[in-house]
Write a protein that holds these residues in place. Structure first.
Motif, PDB file in Angstrom:
ATOM      1  N   GLU A 160       0.979  -0.999   0.107  1.00 47.42           N
ATOM      2  CA  GLU A 160      -0.273   0.482   0.390  1.00 47.42           C
ATOM      3  C   GLU A 160       1.337   1.736  -0.086  1.00 47.42           C
ATOM      4  OE1 GLU A 160      -3.193  -0.035   3.445  1.00 47.42           O
ATOM      5  OE2 GLU A 160      -3.388  -2.692   2.710  1.00 47.42           O
ATOM      6  N   LEU A 161       1.260   1.882  -1.150  1.00 44.69           N
ATOM      7  CA  LEU A 161       2.292   2.849  -1.512  1.00 44.69           C
ATOM      8  C   LEU A 161       1.872   4.292  -1.278  1.00 44.69           C
ATOM      9  CD1 LEU A 161       4.240   1.657  -4.688  1.00 44.69           C
ATOM     10  CD2 LEU A 161       4.639   1.389  -2.062  1.00 44.69           C
ATOM     11  N   ASP A 162       2.301   5.254  -0.244  1.00 40.30           N
ATOM     12  CA  ASP A 162       1.984   6.559  -0.542  1.00 40.30           C
ATOM     13  C   ASP A 162       3.321   7.051  -0.961  1.00 40.30           C
ATOM     14  OD1 ASP A 162       1.112   8.976   0.287  1.00 40.30           O
ATOM     15  OD2 ASP A 162       1.714   8.283   2.271  1.00 40.30           O
ATOM     16  N   TRP A 163       3.601   8.406  -1.585  1.00 43.27           N
ATOM     17  CA  TRP A 163       4.618   8.362  -2.114  1.00 43.27           C
ATOM     18  C   TRP A 163       5.194  10.054  -0.898  1.00 43.27           C
ATOM     19  CZ3 TRP A 163       7.816   6.542  -5.173  1.00 43.27           C
ATOM     20  CH2 TRP A 163       7.278   5.478  -6.360  1.00 43.27           C
ATOM     21  N   LYS A 164       5.621  10.346  -0.385  1.00 38.84           N
ATOM     22  CA  LYS A 164       6.415  11.569   0.300  1.00 38.84           C
ATOM     23  C   LYS A 164       6.275  12.749  -0.208  1.00 38.84           C
ATOM     24  CE  LYS A 164       5.858   9.883   4.625  1.00 38.84           C
ATOM     25  NZ  LYS A 164       4.684   9.118   4.797  1.00 38.84           N
ATOM     26  N   ASP A 165       6.787  13.965  -0.182  1.00 38.00           N
ATOM     27  CA  ASP A 165       6.905  14.868  -1.323  1.00 38.00           C
ATOM     28  C   ASP A 165       8.126  15.013  -1.579  1.00 38.00           C
ATOM     29  OD1 ASP A 165       3.512  15.837  -0.212  1.00 38.00           O
ATOM     30  OD2 ASP A 165       4.728  17.471   1.206  1.00 38.00           O
ATOM     31  N   ASP A 166       9.337  14.698  -1.160  1.00 41.21           N
ATOM     32  CA  ASP A 166      10.103  14.473  -2.034  1.00 41.21           C
ATOM     33  C   ASP A 166      10.500  13.175  -2.864  1.00 41.21           C
ATOM     34  OD1 ASP A 166      10.188  12.432   0.067  1.00 41.21           O
ATOM     35  OD2 ASP A 166      12.034  12.572   0.915  1.00 41.21           O
ATOM     36  N   ALA A 207      10.274   4.721  -7.477  1.00 41.52           N
ATOM     37  CA  ALA A 207      11.049   4.680  -7.393  1.00 41.52           C
ATOM     38  C   ALA A 207      12.589   5.255  -7.016  1.00 41.52           C
ATOM     39  CB  ALA A 207      11.020   3.635  -6.080  1.00 41.52           C
ATOM     40  N   LEU A 208      13.159   3.850  -7.969  1.00 39.73           N
ATOM     41  CA  LEU A 208      14.465   3.991  -8.418  1.00 39.73           C
ATOM     42  C   LEU A 208      15.338   5.825  -9.026  1.00 39.73           C
ATOM     43  CD1 LEU A 208      14.736   0.080  -9.366  1.00 39.73           C
ATOM     44  CD2 LEU A 208      15.626   1.890  -7.427  1.00 39.73           C
ATOM     45  N   SER A 209      13.479   6.336  -9.837  1.00 38.27           N
ATOM     46  CA  SER A 209      14.513   7.322 -10.089  1.00 38.27           C
ATOM     47  C   SER A 209      15.407   8.267  -9.974  1.00 38.27           C
ATOM     48  CB  SER A 209      12.818   8.155 -10.603  1.00 38.27           C
ATOM     49  OG  SER A 209      12.463   8.492 -10.044  1.00 38.27           O
ATOM     50  N   ALA A 210      15.000   8.225  -8.254  1.00 38.02           N
ATOM     51  CA  ALA A 210      15.914   8.991  -7.487  1.00 38.02           C
ATOM     52  C   ALA A 210      17.674   8.989  -7.149  1.00 38.02           C
ATOM     53  CB  ALA A 210      15.475   8.428  -6.128  1.00 38.02           C
ATOM     54  N   TRP A 211      17.553   7.885  -8.228  1.00 37.16           N
ATOM     55  CA  TRP A 211      19.576   7.518  -7.667  1.00 37.16           C
ATOM     56  C   TRP A 211      19.435   7.346  -9.677  1.00 37.16           C
ATOM     57  CZ3 TRP A 211      19.572   8.495  -3.250  1.00 37.16           C
ATOM     58  CH2 TRP A 211      19.053   7.527  -2.529  1.00 37.16           C
ATOM     59  N   PRO A 212      19.978   8.401 -10.227  1.00 37.87           N
ATOM     60  CA  PRO A 212      19.995   8.403 -11.747  1.00 37.87           C
ATOM     61  C   PRO A 212      22.057   7.922 -11.531  1.00 37.87           C
ATOM     62  CG  PRO A 212      20.279  10.512 -10.873  1.00 37.87           C
ATOM     63  CD  PRO A 212      19.774  10.112 -10.130  1.00 37.87           C
ATOM     64  N   GLU A 213      22.794   7.853 -11.058  1.00 39.44           N
ATOM     65  CA  GLU A 213      23.902   7.499 -11.074  1.00 39.44           C
ATOM     66  C   GLU A 213      23.887   6.161 -11.046  1.00 39.44           C
ATOM     67  OE1 GLU A 213      23.252   8.311  -6.526  1.00 39.44           O
ATOM     68  OE2 GLU A 213      22.367   9.105  -8.198  1.00 39.44           O
ATOM     69  N   ILE A 214      22.715   5.516 -10.700  1.00 30.88           N
ATOM     70  CA  ILE A 214      22.662   3.179 -10.786  1.00 30.88           C
ATOM     71  C   ILE A 214      21.877   3.453 -12.071  1.00 30.88           C
ATOM     72  CG2 ILE A 214      23.408   3.303  -8.902  1.00 30.88           C
ATOM     73  CD1 ILE A 214      20.072   2.414  -8.340  1.00 30.88           C
ATOM     74  N   PHE A 260      13.383  -7.897  -1.519  1.00 31.71           N
ATOM     75  CA  PHE A 260      13.814  -7.272  -2.049  1.00 31.71           C
ATOM     76  C   PHE A 260      13.577  -5.907  -2.675  1.00 31.71           C
ATOM     77  CE2 PHE A 260      13.660  -6.964  -6.574  1.00 31.71           C
ATOM     78  CZ  PHE A 260      15.102  -6.811  -7.192  1.00 31.71           C
ATOM     79  N   GLY A 261      11.972  -5.422  -1.889  1.00 31.76           N
ATOM     80  CA  GLY A 261      11.433  -4.230  -2.242  1.00 31.76           C
ATOM     81  C   GLY A 261      12.001  -3.701  -3.248  1.00 31.76           C
ATOM     82  N   THR A 262      12.640  -1.609  -3.831  1.00 33.22           N
ATOM     83  CA  THR A 262      12.381  -1.351  -5.462  1.00 33.22           C
ATOM     84  C   THR A 262      14.175  -2.756  -5.729  1.00 33.22           C
ATOM     85  OG1 THR A 262      14.209  -0.511  -3.958  1.00 33.22           O
ATOM     86  CG2 THR A 262      11.654   0.455  -4.038  1.00 33.22           C
ATOM     87  N   GLY A 263      14.881  -2.932  -5.113  1.00 32.02           N
ATOM     88  CA  GLY A 263      16.164  -3.518  -5.566  1.00 32.02           C
ATOM     89  C   GLY A 263      17.350  -2.788  -5.310  1.00 32.02           C
ATOM     90  N   LEU A 264      17.028  -1.838  -5.109  1.00 36.99           N
ATOM     91  CA  LEU A 264      18.048  -0.901  -4.251  1.00 36.99           C
ATOM     92  C   LEU A 264      19.547  -1.610  -3.626  1.00 36.99           C
ATOM     93  CD1 LEU A 264      19.653   1.713  -4.713  1.00 36.99           C
ATOM     94  CD2 LEU A 264      19.038   2.143  -2.569  1.00 36.99           C
ATOM     95  N   ASN A 265      19.198  -3.150  -3.424  1.00 40.22           N
ATOM     96  CA  ASN A 265      20.735  -3.293  -2.717  1.00 40.22           C
ATOM     97  C   ASN A 265      21.479  -4.398  -3.878  1.00 40.22           C
ATOM     98  OD1 ASN A 265      20.345  -2.315  -0.159  1.00 40.22           O
ATOM     99  ND2 ASN A 265      18.999  -4.235   0.363  1.00 40.22           N
ATOM    100  N   ARG A 322      15.200   9.603   0.470  1.00 37.85           N
ATOM    101  CA  ARG A 322      15.509   9.405  -0.866  1.00 37.85           C
ATOM    102  C   ARG A 322      17.099  10.523  -0.673  1.00 37.85           C
ATOM    103  NH1 ARG A 322      12.794  10.169  -5.463  1.00 37.85           N
ATOM    104  NH2 ARG A 322      13.057  11.408  -6.709  1.00 37.85           N
ATOM    105  N   GLN A 323      17.280  11.059   0.122  1.00 32.35           N
ATOM    106  CA  GLN A 323      18.720  12.024   0.875  1.00 32.35           C
ATOM    107  C   GLN A 323      19.605  10.359   0.534  1.00 32.35           C
ATOM    108  OE1 GLN A 323      15.651  12.988   1.934  1.00 32.35           O
ATOM    109  NE2 GLN A 323      15.579  14.390   0.465  1.00 32.35           N
ATOM    110  N   SER A 324      19.783  10.013   1.118  1.00 32.98           N
ATOM    111  CA  SER A 324      20.585   8.719   1.542  1.00 32.98           C
ATOM    112  C   SER A 324      20.455   7.440   1.388  1.00 32.98           C
ATOM    113  CB  SER A 324      21.147   9.004   3.245  1.00 32.98           C
ATOM    114  OG  SER A 324      20.520   8.774   3.810  1.00 32.98           O
ATOM    115  N   GLY A 325      19.402   6.665   0.876  1.00 31.47           N
ATOM    116  CA  GLY A 325      19.205   5.064   0.569  1.00 31.47           C
ATOM    117  C   GLY A 325      20.694   4.646   0.339  1.00 31.47           C
ATOM    118  N   LEU A 326      21.342   5.435  -0.836  1.00 31.64           N
ATOM    119  CA  LEU A 326      22.183   4.399  -1.741  1.00 31.64           C
ATOM    120  C   LEU A 326      23.547   4.567  -0.798  1.00 31.64           C
ATOM    121  CD1 LEU A 326      22.903   2.687  -4.373  1.00 31.64           C
ATOM    122  CD2 LEU A 326      23.821   4.793  -5.456  1.00 31.64           C
TER     123      LEU A 326
END
Length: 609
Positions: free
Chosen positions: A9-15, A106-113, A64-69, A30-34
């Protein structure tokens, strides 16, 4: 309970931070997750140092979530890969899978990957209970995702991890992902020297890990989290059962020999070639795909059962693996398939499937008088099989035999009904299948209709069939009776097609499909039937028996595919590659048992045969 895994049940914060309302927790900052992922999990497990000099390295993950790890590990692997033939295996567990669009957001927050996340999103796992495998051969990276309740998926998995990322939501908010009952199962799935890491220092988590045989240490945390855990084994791991029954090889093979150059052999060849092995393919015919795999067109569509059984799930796993494997290859075209029930019994089954579907709306929906399978595939076997065999050493026109078996060069029987002559006790039954086809003057978009029989259109090619008759052991020969049956079935499928068939110059083609009594394939190591009988007869009379599994050393099989060879082939390739190369299993333990050739001996002995 729904057969579809629940969505978060997703809720997207303002950031733009994604939060699961169900557990009131965010997937990442979003600021420090990676950065946190790299410290807590990669550095916390001693990576990349721990995979230096390794031919393969396996990471297990809870959540697994977003697959970020996974993406962070993939990026580090590409930067520090020990060799061009080394493999990173990432085995993850998820109970509430994200949809593709939400994962991309969600993953668009990390253009470096993005070089990695774009590839993952392109092949994002489908919403389905079971096990899905995705392979990126160029980087030597393999994702195996188990979807479902962790209390069911973890004990059914078969692998040993060199590192574990423990990354469920907060233990206080999502306690089932941190239950103490999980840690002994994690411990069973550890290799010697394993390292584990997690962001949490919750007391009940530390105690549960310690009770399961782990040494737990608090270390400096990240950001607002003052501490985190780094975990290692304090005692030797208690191995999960090895249902393969294979001897542990001193060295992994560098070559495999495949008997058969149809779709089964071609899928196996491509799988092992992508693993970096030398592949030799031998076939008695004068070229590839001369038997049942050689029709001008073939159809890949799912077989969906009304019940949620081991067999129903493995059929879906195989179908989804086939779609992943074939995507983007020559001779592969995506299409929708309209399936109409052939009788009242099938109508009831389809109604039950649609009432509780095992696949989401992106793959399956109700249609007038039936169901619509979206994103199915029409294949052109001649083009596809030639592509799959590219790079293999091929030998045609040779009699298939099992002389000179060498455990260091595994031999895989992929010869369809020809397997019966090589291993008679398998008792494969041949079924004669005939199709009709024609080339017409009018191009048609890819389309497919199914109702017992099926009809395919691609460009100027039209094909329909197929019969499924008893085989007398001769031929295979085409027949006017089979043609009449196919034409009659075509009129039921679509009268317009019947008119087009009348105006075309028809050709017929027949092939023999190898089938098993339970209609499930034979995938795995081939048992030594005589030795197996001695073992089991002795056990039946109360003797104490200490012996390895009675297998023919170095011999495997992928067969008994019936009329679904193009669906089973890619899944079989992954299962056999995992067995032969000692990789994480791409299926659950019960699924592997369901397709194991040993089941035939066990059933015969139970019946007194």
């Amino acid at each position: 309970m729904s057969r579809l895994p629940p969505r978060p049940e997703l809720d997207w914060k303002d950031d733009g931070t994604p939060q699961d309302v169900r557990v009131d927790d965010i997937y990442f900052s979003r600021q420090s997750g990676l950065e946190e992922t790299r410290l807590v999990f990669l550095k916390g497990c001693g990576l990349p140092d721990r995979w230096k000099g390794r031919g393969s390295f396996t990471i297990g993950e809870l959540g697994f979530g977003t697959g970020l790890n996974f993406l962070a590990a993939w990026q580090l692997w590409r930067e520090t890969r020990p060799s061009g033939k080394a493999w990173l295996h990432f085995v993850s567990f998820e109970g509430f899978p994200l949809d593709r669009e939400d994962a991309a957001r969600a993953l668009s927050a990390w253009p470096e990957i993005s070089a990695f996340s774009d590839k993952l999103i392109e092949r994002w796992p489908e919403r389905a209970l079971g096990v899905q495998r995705i392979v990126w051969p160029d980087d030597g990276v393999m994702l195996t995702l188990h979807t479902g309740e962790i209390s069911e998926t973890l004990p059914a998995s078969r692998f040993a991890a060199d590192a574990w990322f423990l990354d469920g939501f907060s233990p206080a908010k999502n306690p089932q992902m941190w239950d103490k009952s999980l840690w002994p199962m994690v411990q069973q799935r550890c290799s010697d020297g394993v390292s584990l890491s997690t962001f949490t220092v919750a007391g009940f988590v530390r105690r549960g890990l310690a009770e399961a045989g782990f040494y737990v240490a608090k270390v400096e945390g990240f950001g607002r989290k003052r501490e985190r855990l780094e975990v290692s084994l304090s005692e030797a791991p208690k191995r999960a059962p090895d249902i393969y029954g294979l001897r542990a090889p001193e060295t992994l093979p560098k070559k495999v020999r495949i008997l058969g150059a149809g779709i089964a052999g071609a899928c196996l060849a491509r799988t092992f070639l992508d693993r970096g092995l030398e592949v030799e393919v031998v076939d008695a015919a004068d070229g590839p795909a001369q038997q049942a795999s050689g029709n001008p067109l073939a159809l890949i569509m799912p077989r969906l059962d009304a019940g949620d059984t081991v067999q129903a799930r493995l059929l879906i796993d195989a179908y989804l693996r086939a779609r992943q494997f074939y995507a983007g290859r020559p001779g592969v075209t995506e299409t929708d398939v309209l399936q109409r029930p052939k009788d009242e019994r099938e109508a009831e089954r389809i109604a039950k499937v649609l009432a509780d579907p095992p696949l989401g709306l992106e793959n399956l929906e109700a249609a007038a008088l039936g169901q619509l399978h979206k994103r199915a595939l029409i294949l052109e076997p001649e083009k596809l099989i030639a592509h799959l065999l590219d790079g293999a050493s091929t030998r045609f026109g040779e009699t298939l035999d099992l002389s000179g078996l060498d455990p260091d060069v595994p031999t895989i029987i992929a010869a369809g009904q020809g397997a019966r002559a090589l291993v008679p006790w398998l008792r494969l039954t041949g079924r004669l299948g005939q199709v009709e086809f024609a080339n017409v003057a009018v191009d048609a978009p890819p389309s497919a209709i199914a109702s017992g029989h099926y009809a395919l259109a691609l460009g100027q090619t039209r094909l329909w069939g197929a019969t499924f008759d008893a085989w007398d052991g001769t031929g295979p020969e085409t027949s006017e009776a089979a043609r009449a049956e196919n034409i009659s079935a075509l009129e039921v499928l679509d009268p317009y097609w019947r008119q087009a068939a009348k105006a075309a110059e028809l050709q017929s083609r027949a092939g023999v499909r190898a089938t098993t009594p339970d209609r499930l394939p034979l995938i795995g190591a081939v048992p030594d039937e005589a030795a197996a009988r001695e073992v089991f007869e002795g056990a039946k009379h109360g003797q104490t028996i200490e012996t390895d599994a009675p297998l023919v050393d170095g011999l495997f099989i992928a067969g008994g595919f019936g009329s679904r060879g193009f669906t089973w082939g890619p899944w079989a390739g992954e299962i056999l590659a995992s067995q032969i190369l000692r990789e994480p299993a791409p299926a659950t333990g019960p699924a592997l048992e369901a397709v194991s050739p040993m089941r035939l001996i066990l059933r015969a002995l139970k019946r007194g045969g």
